[in-house]
Design a protein around this motif. Structure first.
Motif, PDB file in Angstrom:
ATOM      1  N   ARG A  34      -0.250 -28.933  -0.831  1.00 39.17           N
ATOM      2  CA  ARG A  34      -1.703 -28.868  -0.599  1.00 39.17           C
ATOM      3  C   ARG A  34      -2.167 -29.884   0.441  1.00 39.17           C
ATOM      4  N   LEU A  35      -1.406 -30.949   0.641  1.00 36.49           N
ATOM      5  CA  LEU A  35      -1.760 -31.930   1.664  1.00 36.49           C
ATOM      6  C   LEU A  35      -1.611 -31.352   3.068  1.00 36.49           C
ATOM      7  N   PHE A  36      -0.742 -30.367   3.214  1.00 32.33           N
ATOM      8  CA  PHE A  36      -0.437 -29.811   4.533  1.00 32.33           C
ATOM      9  C   PHE A  36      -0.952 -28.397   4.747  1.00 32.33           C
ATOM     10  N   GLY A  37      -1.288 -27.699   3.644  1.00 37.59           N
ATOM     11  CA  GLY A  37      -1.720 -26.314   3.753  1.00 37.59           C
ATOM     12  C   GLY A  37      -3.072 -26.079   3.125  1.00 37.59           C
ATOM     13  N   SER A  38      -3.663 -24.941   3.489  1.00 41.65           N
ATOM     14  CA  SER A  38      -4.960 -24.528   2.944  1.00 41.65           C
ATOM     15  C   SER A  38      -4.920 -23.012   2.783  1.00 41.65           C
ATOM     16  N   ALA A  39      -6.043 -22.435   2.423  1.00 45.01           N
ATOM     17  CA  ALA A  39      -6.118 -20.976   2.298  1.00 45.01           C
ATOM     18  C   ALA A  39      -5.816 -20.282   3.621  1.00 45.01           C
ATOM     19  N   ASP A  40      -5.926 -21.018   4.714  1.00 42.72           N
ATOM     20  CA  ASP A  40      -5.626 -20.466   6.044  1.00 42.72           C
ATOM     21  C   ASP A  40      -4.156 -20.619   6.417  1.00 42.72           C
ATOM     22  N   GLY A  41      -3.361 -21.173   5.529  1.00 42.59           N
ATOM     23  CA  GLY A  41      -1.935 -21.359   5.791  1.00 42.59           C
ATOM     24  C   GLY A  41      -1.621 -22.799   6.138  1.00 42.59           C
ATOM     25  N   PHE A  42      -0.592 -22.972   6.940  1.00 41.75           N
ATOM     26  CA  PHE A  42      -0.119 -24.297   7.331  1.00 41.75           C
ATOM     27  C   PHE A  42      -0.299 -24.456   8.837  1.00 41.75           C
ATOM     28  N   ALA A  43      -1.257 -25.277   9.206  1.00 42.37           N
ATOM     29  CA  ALA A  43      -1.605 -25.430  10.623  1.00 42.37           C
ATOM     30  C   ALA A  43      -0.413 -25.886  11.467  1.00 42.37           C
ATOM     31  N   TRP A  44       0.453 -26.691  10.882  1.00 40.44           N
ATOM     32  CA  TRP A  44       1.581 -27.238  11.641  1.00 40.44           C
ATOM     33  C   TRP A  44       2.792 -26.296  11.664  1.00 40.44           C
ATOM     34  N   ARG A  45       2.733 -25.182  10.982  1.00 39.45           N
ATOM     35  CA  ARG A  45       3.902 -24.298  10.879  1.00 39.45           C
ATOM     36  C   ARG A  45       4.416 -23.829  12.238  1.00 39.45           C
ATOM     37  N   SER A  46       3.522 -23.489  13.127  1.00 35.88           N
ATOM     38  CA  SER A  46       3.930 -22.976  14.443  1.00 35.88           C
ATOM     39  C   SER A  46       3.746 -23.994  15.559  1.00 35.88           C
ATOM     40  N   HIS A  47       3.386 -25.202  15.216  1.00 40.44           N
ATOM     41  CA  HIS A  47       3.201 -26.246  16.224  1.00 40.44           C
ATOM     42  C   HIS A  47       4.537 -26.516  16.920  1.00 40.44           C
ATOM     43  N   TRP A  48       4.497 -26.821  18.202  1.00 35.48           N
ATOM     44  CA  TRP A  48       5.741 -27.026  18.967  1.00 35.48           C
ATOM     45  C   TRP A  48       6.592 -28.143  18.373  1.00 35.48           C
ATOM     46  N   PHE A  49       5.952 -29.197  17.851  1.00 32.97           N
ATOM     47  CA  PHE A  49       6.729 -30.318  17.328  1.00 32.97           C
ATOM     48  C   PHE A  49       7.486 -29.926  16.059  1.00 32.97           C
ATOM     49  N   THR A  50       6.814 -29.253  15.145  1.00 29.70           N
ATOM     50  CA  THR A  50       7.483 -28.889  13.897  1.00 29.70           C
ATOM     51  C   THR A  50       8.470 -27.739  14.090  1.00 29.70           C
ATOM     52  N   SER A  51       8.120 -26.765  14.917  1.00 26.74           N
ATOM     53  CA  SER A  51       9.022 -25.622  15.073  1.00 26.74           C
ATOM     54  C   SER A  51      10.166 -25.885  16.045  1.00 26.74           C
ATOM     55  N   LEU A  52       9.862 -26.501  17.188  1.00 24.77           N
ATOM     56  CA  LEU A  52      10.921 -26.729  18.181  1.00 24.77           C
ATOM     57  C   LEU A  52      11.707 -28.016  17.933  1.00 24.77           C
ATOM     58  N   VAL A  53      10.997 -29.133  17.796  1.00 26.38           N
ATOM     59  CA  VAL A  53      11.679 -30.423  17.669  1.00 26.38           C
ATOM     60  C   VAL A  53      12.325 -30.568  16.298  1.00 26.38           C
ATOM     61  N   LEU A  54      11.519 -30.454  15.236  1.00 26.08           N
ATOM     62  CA  LEU A  54      12.065 -30.692  13.895  1.00 26.08           C
ATOM     63  C   LEU A  54      12.961 -29.544  13.414  1.00 26.08           C
ATOM     64  N   HIS A  55      12.484 -28.301  13.539  1.00 22.25           N
ATOM     65  CA  HIS A  55      13.256 -27.177  12.993  1.00 22.25           C
ATOM     66  C   HIS A  55      14.438 -26.801  13.891  1.00 22.25           C
ATOM     67  N   GLN A  56      14.145 -26.377  15.113  1.00 26.50           N
ATOM     68  CA  GLN A  56      15.225 -25.968  16.021  1.00 26.50           C
ATOM     69  C   GLN A  56      16.084 -27.158  16.441  1.00 26.50           C
ATOM     70  N   GLY A  57      15.443 -28.302  16.666  1.00 29.10           N
ATOM     71  CA  GLY A  57      16.197 -29.503  17.039  1.00 29.10           C
ATOM     72  C   GLY A  57      17.109 -29.959  15.918  1.00 29.10           C
TER      73      GLY A  57
END
Length: 173
Positions: A34-57
């Motif tokens: 709940r700290l990271f998500g809301s009824a609109d989903g997770f704002a950082w889910r598709s962010h370049w840092f979380t998707s490219l650096v943290l996930h793909q990296g």
């Protein structure tokens, strides 16, 4: 493996499982989501840092480590005193974990957080540890890919602990 070493390893594994079970029983998993998500989903889910650096990296880094383990089989790196057979076993067990954990994930009924109704999806929250209990969503999200890498590289501690105890502790850290 010596019986006393097996008992010690079993004790360590059980001790490590205690906080995991306590975390699940506490309900903090959903509270942290709940700290990271809301009824609109997770704002950082598709962010370049979380998707490219943290996930793909993170995924790329994991495969770099696997490549180094493979190279270590051919030519010992950093003064590794393990035999070629021990280095090969380390690599193979690591690869087996990378193969098995995704199979567990594919059989998991647990959906990803963004699939929960509270975060814009259609699934209900169900503990990861309630195997076979569906949450109404697509499932296949537990354990995570990051957990797969962590489990796969945990093998290094077992491989190094006899010949290189300090390196084993550093690897584990």
């Amino acid at each position: 493996m010596a019986p006393s070493l097996f008992k010690r390893d079993l004790g360590i594994a059980v001790a490590a499982l205690v906080p995991v079970v306590a975390w699940d029983a506490s309900g903090l998993d959903l509270a942290v989501q709940r700290l990271f998500g809301s009824a609109d989903g997770f704002a950082w889910r598709s962010h370049w840092f979380t998707s490219l650096v943290l996930h793909q990296g993170g995924r790329a880094l994991a495969w770099v480590v696997v490549a180094l383990l493979a190279l270590n089989v051919v030519k010992p790196l950093l003064g590794c005193a393990l035999t070629r057979g021990e280095r090969l076993r380390w690599l193979l067990v690591t690869l087996v974990v990378f193969a098995v954990v995704p199979l567990v994930k594919d059989a998991s009924a647990t959906s990803c957080p963004w699939s929960l109704a509270e975060f814009g999806g259609n699934a209900s929250y169900v503990s990861h540890w309630r195997w076979g209990v569906g949450d109404g969503g697509p499932g296949r999200c537990f354990p995570s890919g990051h957990a797969t890498s962590a489990a796969a590289f945990f093998t290094g501690w077992f491989a190094l602990r006899r010949q290189h105890p300090r390196a084993a502790r550093l690897w584990l850290a």
